[in-house]
Motif scaffolding. Structure first.
Motif, short mmCIF file in Angstrom:
data_model
loop_
_atom_site.label_atom_id
_atom_site.label_comp_id
_atom_site.label_asym_id
_atom_site.label_seq_id
_atom_site.Cartn_x
_atom_site.Cartn_y
_atom_site.Cartn_z
N THR A 61 0.86 -1.19 0.00
CA THR A 61 0.00 0.00 0.00
C THR A 61 0.89 1.24 0.00
O THR A 61 2.10 1.13 0.23
N GLY A 62 0.29 2.37 -0.25
CA GLY A 62 1.08 3.60 -0.25
C GLY A 62 0.28 4.77 0.27
O GLY A 62 -0.95 4.69 0.42
N ASP A 63 0.98 5.83 0.58
CA ASP A 63 0.34 7.08 0.98
C ASP A 63 0.88 8.18 0.11
O ASP A 63 2.10 8.38 0.01
N TRP A 64 -0.03 8.89 -0.52
CA TRP A 64 0.34 9.99 -1.42
C TRP A 64 -0.66 11.12 -1.18
O TRP A 64 -1.86 10.91 -1.34
N GLN A 65 -0.17 12.28 -0.75
CA GLN A 65 -1.06 13.40 -0.39
C GLN A 65 -2.09 12.87 0.62
O GLN A 65 -1.69 12.25 1.58
N PRO A 96 6.31 14.08 -0.39
CA PRO A 96 6.65 12.69 -0.03
C PRO A 96 5.61 11.68 -0.51
O PRO A 96 4.42 11.96 -0.51
N VAL A 97 6.09 10.52 -0.90
CA VAL A 97 5.22 9.37 -1.13
C VAL A 97 5.82 8.23 -0.31
O VAL A 97 7.04 8.08 -0.21
N HIS A 108 7.75 -6.03 7.66
CA HIS A 108 7.25 -4.90 6.88
C HIS A 108 8.43 -4.08 6.39
O HIS A 108 9.43 -3.97 7.08
N GLN A 109 8.29 -3.53 5.22
CA GLN A 109 9.32 -2.64 4.70
C GLN A 109 8.64 -1.33 4.31
O GLN A 109 7.60 -1.37 3.64
N THR A 110 9.23 -0.24 4.72
CA THR A 110 8.65 1.06 4.38
C THR A 110 9.67 1.88 3.60
O THR A 110 10.83 1.95 3.99
N LEU A 111 9.21 2.45 2.50
CA LEU A 111 10.07 3.28 1.66
C LEU A 111 9.53 4.69 1.62
O LEU A 111 8.33 4.89 1.34
N HIS A 112 10.39 5.66 1.88
CA HIS A 112 9.98 7.07 1.76
C HIS A 112 10.68 7.64 0.55
O HIS A 112 11.88 7.46 0.39
N HIS A 113 9.91 8.31 -0.28
CA HIS A 113 10.49 8.83 -1.52
C HIS A 113 9.91 10.23 -1.75
O HIS A 113 8.75 10.47 -1.44
N GLN A 114 10.74 11.11 -2.30
CA GLN A 114 10.25 12.47 -2.60
C GLN A 114 9.93 12.57 -4.09
O GLN A 114 10.74 12.17 -4.93
N LEU A 115 8.76 13.07 -4.41
CA LEU A 115 8.39 13.30 -5.81
C LEU A 115 8.53 14.79 -6.13
O LEU A 115 8.02 15.63 -5.38
N THR A 116 9.21 15.09 -7.23
CA THR A 116 9.32 16.48 -7.66
C THR A 116 8.23 16.75 -8.69
O THR A 116 8.16 16.06 -9.71
N ILE A 117 7.38 17.71 -8.39
CA ILE A 117 6.27 18.05 -9.28
C ILE A 117 6.57 19.38 -9.97
O ILE A 117 6.82 20.38 -9.31
N GLU A 118 6.55 19.35 -11.30
CA GLU A 118 6.76 20.58 -12.08
C GLU A 118 5.41 21.16 -12.49
O GLU A 118 4.38 20.51 -12.37
#
Ligand SMILES: [Zn+2]
Length: 300
Positions: A61-65, A96-97, A108-118
């Motif tokens: 699963t993920g979390d975005w906004q 962040p996503v 459990h594995q959790t990944l934090h990633h930054q998305l750059t929005i133009e």
């Protein structure tokens, strides 16, 4: 003596920590496990998240906004996919996503990633429509309120599993009006709204195809939308077809990708004959043209 014992204990503790750490590291995910397309990302765009993990996962699963994102997988349960959307109103920046994998080994594995929005270049466009669509009469306001209930009900629930397969297809064999998604429209110099779809200059009664498989959740004439069909593709994704002259499906019907669902028209708040196509992901409208460009996975 006490000091020696202390040192022995400290050493043992350090060894245990190191063992725990290396066991943890064996399946530790980093950014290389994550692939996001398209690139660059812009407001109003859909995006595909692909997660590749070395061991099997039971769920991802993920979390975005403000959204909770559900992933689907290949049969090996090691490659997972999710389709998500970027709100057209989102300001450019870094956001962040988070992706969480629930592995078969119980960890459990959790990944934090930054998305750059133009910033996508959206235009301002003045339009003229009959006054009844800018200042609706009391009777029309009643219908608009009733329409809202119908739409809210249709949009409220999406199938918990993916209903689409392969990439998404345009609804007509025609080029869309260029850059029509995201335009800020000023109707009769008064009512401003962001255009949440793609317009096709289709002649009256042109057959309209479903952009992918799913189930019909709305098939009704509405005040602003005119003849309207909504298809639920599952996992929060829906397609909306407006201004139709004839609807050829009913609510509840299963639809195949590319199946003809209606004929185009000029009903509702339309400046002339055209098809309006909207794509909605968890309440956010995304650019259909960008969805057609996305190479979708075909899990086996
Ligand atoms: Zn439109």
């Amino acid at each position: 003596m006490l000091r020696t014992l202390d040192r022995t204990l400290a050493l043992a503790a350090a060894m245990l920590l190191s063992i725990a750490h290396s066991a943890h590291c064996a399946t530790k995910l980093d950014d290389s496990a994550l692939h996001i397309s398209p690139s660059p990302l812009m407001n109003g765009s859909p995006f595909l998240i692909t997660l590749s993990i070395p061991s099997e996962a039971l769920s991802v699963t993920g979390d975005w906004q403000t959204h909770h994102v559900l992933f689907f997988s290949n049969s090996d349960h090691r490659t997972w996919f999710a389709l998500a959307g970027i709100d057209v109103e989102l300001a450019p920046g870094s956001y962040p996503v988070t992706v969480e994998a629930n592995l078969k080994d119980g960890t459990h594995q959790t990944l934090h990633h930054q998305l750059t929005i133009e910033t996508a270049p959206y235009l301002q466009v003045p339009l003229t429509v009959p006054d009844k669509f800018v200042e609706p009469a009391p009777k029309a306001l009643k219908q608009i309120a009733a329409d809202k209930i119908v739409k809210d009900k249709a949009f409220a629930t999406s199938a918990p599993t993916r209903q689409w397969s392969a990439s998404f297809l345009p609804p007509l064999p025609l080029a869309p009006e260029s850059d029509s998604f995201g335009n800020q429209r000023l109707f009769n110099g008064k009512v401003a709204s962001v255009h949440h779809g793609l317009d096709y200059h289709a002649k009256l009664h042109t057959p309209v195809a479903a952009i992918n498989s799913g189930r019909v959740v709305l098939a009704n004439p509405l005040y602003f939308e005119g003849g309207c069909v909504v298809i639920d593709h599952g996992l929060g994704l829906m397609s909306v077809y407006m201004h139709l002259s004839k609807i050829e499906v009913t609510v509840g019907r299963r639809i195949r990708r590319g199946q003809i669902i209606a004929l185009s028209g000029a009903s509702g708040r339309a400046t002339g004959p055209h098809l309006h196509l909207g794509v909605r992901w968890q309440g956010t409208y995304i650019d259909p043209a960008k969805l057609f460009e996305l190479q979708m996975p075909n899990p086996h």
